[in-house]
Design a protein around this motif. Structure first.
Motif, short mmCIF file in Angstrom:
data_model
loop_
_atom_site.label_atom_id
_atom_site.label_comp_id
_atom_site.label_asym_id
_atom_site.label_seq_id
_atom_site.Cartn_x
_atom_site.Cartn_y
_atom_site.Cartn_z
N TYR A 73 0.85 -1.19 0.00
CA TYR A 73 0.00 0.00 0.00
C TYR A 73 0.87 1.22 0.00
O TYR A 73 1.98 1.22 0.55
N LYS A 77 -4.78 4.94 0.19
CA LYS A 77 -5.57 3.81 -0.31
C LYS A 77 -4.99 3.13 -1.54
O LYS A 77 -5.53 2.16 -2.04
N SER A 79 -2.72 0.92 -3.98
CA SER A 79 -2.02 -0.33 -3.75
C SER A 79 -1.40 -0.86 -5.03
O SER A 79 -1.81 -0.49 -6.14
#
Ligand code: ADP
Ligand code: MG
Length: 682
Positions: A73, A77, A79
């Motif tokens: 990550y 948020k 990834s």
């Protein structure tokens, strides 16, 4: 069309009010619109050997997961999921961004299929699609549509699939069976299916081929229909010129006409004498001798008791034409006058009066010439020079002036064949494809800006011989935005460089017409030896003693424009030169420079220019009347375009076309276009 296909898209399951509104914004209202909304590209799901895939190309591969997927990550948020994949004999890396949930679907040694962008250098696919197991896509290609609002590719594919399933059998054929057979074209229904859901590349190719032909044929039928309509419905004038006088005039010229000139003179005179109104385009490279041809036409008109007009795009050019035509025609007691916006007051009044009572035979000028206050007694022939930037609509306006005179458009920008039969499809075309004997080709060199000193030394060698030079710059003044040479700076620098030896003049579009005039005069009388100018000298200017041209920032010009510019030299009997100063960064730019050094043939250059820049840019920014096609591309599909044009020309003339049910649909489309009722083509 038929009632089933004319229903609103809302009859499709899943299309509600909101979706229908979005579709309407995309001009999709009926089932037919939906079925004819073609993909702009296709997702390619063919499995390919990675060795054949280009950098950044999209690709689908099957392989075995070869490392434990690792998920990282970053930035909150976001990834990144990474793992190795064994694809045949290649071990590559696969990256999925922002799809963390895929991690638990992946297991070591499992077979998977991924689709994404291939990075050759990193041996990595940045993937956006995962299939567990082998590739299960039924089709090699899946359609991608340009969409608005909340529409998704998936949704759109579904709507179109449903529409085709429910209504596909209502799709009617538009082309006659004879044509389908002759060219082995797919039926319309089949082709619509294949445009959306091609089974393979060949299937898609055939579907495209069919629509390319359909689009071109319809378009050419309109053009040929317009041509036929205008021939039959616009009353022309019979110009019964005096052939003996015209022949005498031609033999008085200081040179024999080239064969090409003879041919086009014949074409023009035949049109003028016919009861039709001439609507002809005369193409000929710079220096091919169009002016003389114009002069012959104008003289013929005068011997038939009519007046003639010649319209040029700039004052400079109008003045040159006036001077040239006076010299040619006045010995034959033809009165020529010049009318531009700088001719004012009493003089203007006089000219207008003499024109109205028929004492002026030939009026030469800028577009001021077709304004309301200008009225002719008996206008027979209008010639416009370099008006190629105008579209069909403007050409019609011009023809509607006066009492149905014959109209000839001249252009020195050789127009590629494909554009000639689309943009000028409703006109007849004459081409001068031969240069007067004894012309030397202009030697063209491409030099890097660092070589300026040497280039200037070369220019000076020409000046020493008593010749003159043009120096062309793209802009007038310095600009913050563009790092380009500008006329004012270059003028200052060269004045310094040549001081006490040669005089350097400056010419650009912001000078008023008196200033321009005096600069041009000084150059043409050799009071000024070097003329620094923007592209205002592009068209038509004629100073035969100028033998060398230097173009700064030459990469900023298109091929056709460079060719136009280059045509300002090489107008006398001495060897001339053109030096392009440029360091183009793009390959396309380098290609342009190279082509310029390799050929002097304007038609070759124009075809190349079209290929490199595309039809939209060919005529420059101004409106150009280039039609838009959904599927067809007039550059790449030019063979189909020519075929369609020939077919259309034959059809329009045939009785069969106007009566046989086989052609009912095409006839209907032609009627709907309004052309047969004399409405304007947009
Ligand atoms: P264009 O308008 O096509 O660029 P011009 O009509 O200005 O070309 O002609 C260029 C030059 O060639 C002019 O000086 C003209 O007098 C000369 N010229 C035209 N036709 C011939 C010919 N058949 N033989 C020799 N010279 C010609
Ligand atoms: Mg006529």
């Amino acid at each position: 069309m038929n009632q089933y296909l004319n229903q609103s898209v809302t009859v499709i399951k899943g299309i509600g009010e909101e979706t229908a509104e979005t579709l309407a914004e995309m001009k999709i209202v009926t089932i037919q619109d939906l079925l004819e909304y073609f993909p702009y590209r296709y997702e390619d799901y063919r499995l390919r050997d990675l060795a054949e895939v280009d950098h950044e190309e999209k690709v689908t591969v099957e392989g075995k997961v070869h490392s434990e997927p690792s998920l990282a990550y970053y930035g909150g948020k976001k990834s990144k999921l990474t793992f190795r994949l064994l694809v045949g004999r290649y071990l590559i890396k696969v990256v999925f961004f922002n799809q963390p949930y895929l991690k638990k679907k992946l297991a070591m040694n499992e077979t998977i299929t991924v689709t994404g962008k291939w990075d050759v250098h990193r041996q990595t696919i940045t993937a956006n699609e995962l299939q567990l197991g082998f590739n299960t896509k039924q089709h090699d290609f899946e359609p991608v549509y340009s969409l608005k609002g909340r529409l998704t590719t998936k949704g759109m594919r579904k709507f179109i699939r449903l529409a085709f399933q429910q209504f596909g059998h209502f799709i009617e054929e538009t082309l006659p069976v004879t044509m389908l057979q002759k060219y082995r074209l797919q039926g319309r229904r089949e082709a619509i299916r294949a445009m959306h859901f091609p089974q393979n590349q060949e299937d898609l190719k055939q579907a495209r081929r069919r629509f390319v032909y359909e689009e071109f044929l319809l378009f050419q039928l309109k053009m040929q229909g317009l041509r036929k309509f205008e021939r039959e419905h616009s009353p022309g004038i019979n110009q019964n010129f005096h052939l003996k006088s015209v022949e005498r005039f031609i033999s008085s010229l200081p040179f024999p006409l080239t064969n090409a000139q003879k041919r086009v003179v014949n074409e023009i005179l035949t049109d003028m004498r016919s009861p039709y109104r001439m609507n002809r385009l005369l193409q000929g490279d710079v220096g091919s001798g169009k002016t003389v041809v114009a002069g012959i036409g104008l003289y013929a008109s005068v011997t038939a008791g009519f007046q003639g007009a010649l319209m040029a795009p700039t004052e400079i050019l109008a003045e040159q034409h006036a001077a040239g035509l006076k010299q040619l025609l006045e010995p034959f007691s033809v009165r020529c006058e010049l009318l531009t916006s700088s001719i004012k007051g009493k003089r203007r009044g006089e000219i207008l009066e003499e024109l109205a009572n028929g004492n002026v035979d030939i009026l030469i000028g800028t577009h001021a010439l077709i304004q309301d206050e200008v009225s002719f007694k008996r206008l027979g022939l209008v010639i416009t020079d370099e008006q190629h930037r105008f579209g069909v609509a403007q050409r019609r306006i011009l023809r509607e002036k006066g009492e149905n005179p014959d109209v000839l458009f001249m252009t020195a920008t050789p127009i590629p064949r494909t554009l000639a039969i689309t943009v000028f499809g409703e006109m007849d075309v004459s081409i001068i494809d031969e240069m007067p004997a004894g012309r030397k080709t202009i030697e063209t060199y491409w030099a890097k800006p660092e070589m300026l000193e040497r280039v200037l030394a070369f220019v000076e060698k020409e000046l020493v011989k008593g010749h003159q030079a043009y120096v062309i710059c793209p802009l007038i003044e310095e600009s913050d935005k563009l790092d380009v040479q500008n006329a004012i700076d270059v003028h200052a620098a060269l004045s310094q460089y040549f001081q006490h030896r040669y005089r350097v003049g400056l010419m650009h579009g912001r000078l008023n017409s008196e200033e321009k005039d005096s600069v041009m005069k000084a150059f043409s009388t050799n009071e000024v030896q070097v003329l620094v100018s923007t592209t205002v000298v592009e068209v038509g200017v004629n100073v035969p003693n100028a033998t060398i041209m230097v173009v700064y920032d030459a990469e900023r010009f298109g091929l056709s424009q460079l060719h136009q510019l280059r045509g300002r030299v090489g107008r006398g009997s001495d060897q001339s030169y053109c030096i392009l100063l440029a360091s183009p960064k793009s390959e396309e730019g380098q290609e342009r420079m190279r082509i310029m050094t390799e050929t002097n043939d304007g038609f070759v250059l124009s075809e190349k220019d079209l290929e490199l820049r595309g039809p939209g840019d060919f005529f420059g920014k101004k409106q150009s009347g280039i039609p838009e096609f959904k599927v067809a591309d007039m550059v790449h599909d030019y063979r189909a375009l020519e075929t369609a044009r020939n077919d259309a020309a034959i059809l329009i003339q045939s009785q069969y076309f106007w009566s046989s049910p086989e052609y009912g649909f095409l006839r209907k489309r032609l009627e709907e276009s309004g052309i047969l009722a004399g409405e304007k083509l947009d």
